[in-house]
Write an enzyme that holds these catalytic residues in place. Structure first.
Site, PDB file in Angstrom:
ATOM      1  CE  LYS A 114      -4.258  -1.746   2.060  1.00  0.00           C
ATOM      2  NZ  LYS A 114      -5.183  -1.651   3.200  1.00  0.00           N
ATOM      3  CE  LYS A 197      -9.039 -12.094  -1.808  1.00  0.00           C
ATOM      4  NZ  LYS A 197      -8.631 -12.176  -0.415  1.00  0.00           N
ATOM      5  CE  LYS A 200     -13.760  -4.505   1.030  1.00  0.00           C
ATOM      6  NZ  LYS A 200     -12.911  -3.372   1.455  1.00  0.00           N
TER       7      LYS A 200
END
Ligand code: TRP
Length: 334
Positions: A114, A197, A200
């Protein structure tokens, strides 16, 4: 008090919930309500580690809650609550912070990812994210935590912190939680990139089927999903990730096995598989979306559900906070 084992899990209200969240998490949560003593959190405090528009974050919390309810989470059988409603999460996170080392937090792969992506907002909360998650878990003497692979390292940290505090205090303050990783096949991959994967937080919306997608969008995305050129409908994650993903999604929404699908579709083409899958996904989501809309309109009912969840979670957290503070040397409040 029940003698079922305590389960806690959470999803942060960011992005939009996908079929991957349903298959990989929510579906399991619903099943576990029957067999475990479950607490499910909307991790809004985790969500603000990324910049959020306040009004949008608030609305998204309601949206996620209504999806949970529509998919079968039941406030009579599980504790559904908003993380920020229970002050103990922040309180315990502070205590655990003072037992977590900079080194171990620096090694968290999700932080590295991140921080690498969003270089103009590497805030201290992002770094501290796994400690808050440990607090979520340890606050309720949680025994099992259903998480995906991407959260395994965070759970390991929660275990280490629990053991460390217990050792330093010389008494068992926290239960050491176990991971509960859902079975394989429960992982839904991106439609356009089936080796990663479905997420969202993916910026490419064509990769995901959102739980609130309209039928036309669902059909379009599935038609464009990446497959391969050998034309054979068979499950093989390594050689045929795209087709395998379509089969896994199909099995999850139509409540059948992948083996049954392989048999039914032997000799048929990808076009047919995709058309049928799109119909199956639409048929699965449509009634759930209708229920969602009913919940979403009834704000007073939602407020009641959240108030009840927060009250119950706070009452359960209280003895652990008191114990952890006492064991740390704080003077008990008078
Ligand atoms: N970090 C988790 C995720 O992104 C969400 C989460 C927050 C969580 N607190 C938790 C998961 C506690 C399990 C237990 O998926």
């Amino acid at each position: 008090m029940s003698d079922k084992s305590v389960v806690l899990s959470g999803i942060q209200p960011s992005g939009a919930l996908t079929l991957g969240n349903y298959v990989g998490a929510i579906k399991n949560w619903v099943a576990m309500q029957e067999t475990h003593d479950c607490l499910y959190a909307l991790a809004d405090m985790h969500a603000i580690t990324v910049r959020q528009d306040p009004a949008a974050l608030r609305e998204r919390c309601y949206e996620f809650l209504c999806l949970y309810l529509a998919f079968g989470l039941d406030p009579d059988r599980a504790t559904l609550f908003v993380q920020s409603h229970v002050a103990g999460h922040a309180q315990l996170a502070w205590l655990l912070n003072c037992h977590a080392s900079m080194g171990e937090l620096t090694r968290m792969t999700q932080f590295k990812d991140k921080a690498g992506q969003d270089t103009d907002n590497i805030n201290a909360g992002l770094f501290d994210y796994p400690v808050l998650m440990a607090a979520d878990i340890l606050l309720y003497q949680t025994e099992a935590v259903p998480v995906g692979h991407d959260q395994k390292q965070h759970l390991e940290l929660a275990r280490n912190l629990a053991e460390r505090v217990n050792t330093r205090a010389g008494e068992e303050v926290f239960t050491v939680p176990e991971p509960f990783i859902p079975e394989v096949g429960a992982r839904v991959m991106r439609l356009g990139e089936p080796t990663a994967k479905m997420s969202k937080s993916d910026d490419v919306s064509a990769n995901s089927i959102y739980l609130l997608d309209e039928p036309t969008a669902i059909t379009k995305k599935i038609k464009r999903a990446v497959t391969d050129s050998d034309g054979e409908i068979r499950y093989d994650e390594a050689e045929k990730p795209g087709v395998s993903n379509l089969l896994a999604i199909y099995a999850a929404v139509a409540d059948c096995t992948i083996a049954e699908l392989e048999r039914d579709y032997a000799g048929l083409g990808y076009g047919r598989l995709k058309t049928d899958l799109a119909d199956a996904v639409v048929a699965f989501l449509e009634p759930l979306q209708r229920r969602y809309a009913e919940f979403y309109e009834d704000r007073s009912q939602l407020a009641g559900i959240l108030a009840r969840g927060a009250e119950s979670a706070a009452a359960r957290a209280e003895p652990t906070i008191a114990h952890a503070f006492r064991a740390t040397g704080f003077v008990p409040p008078v």
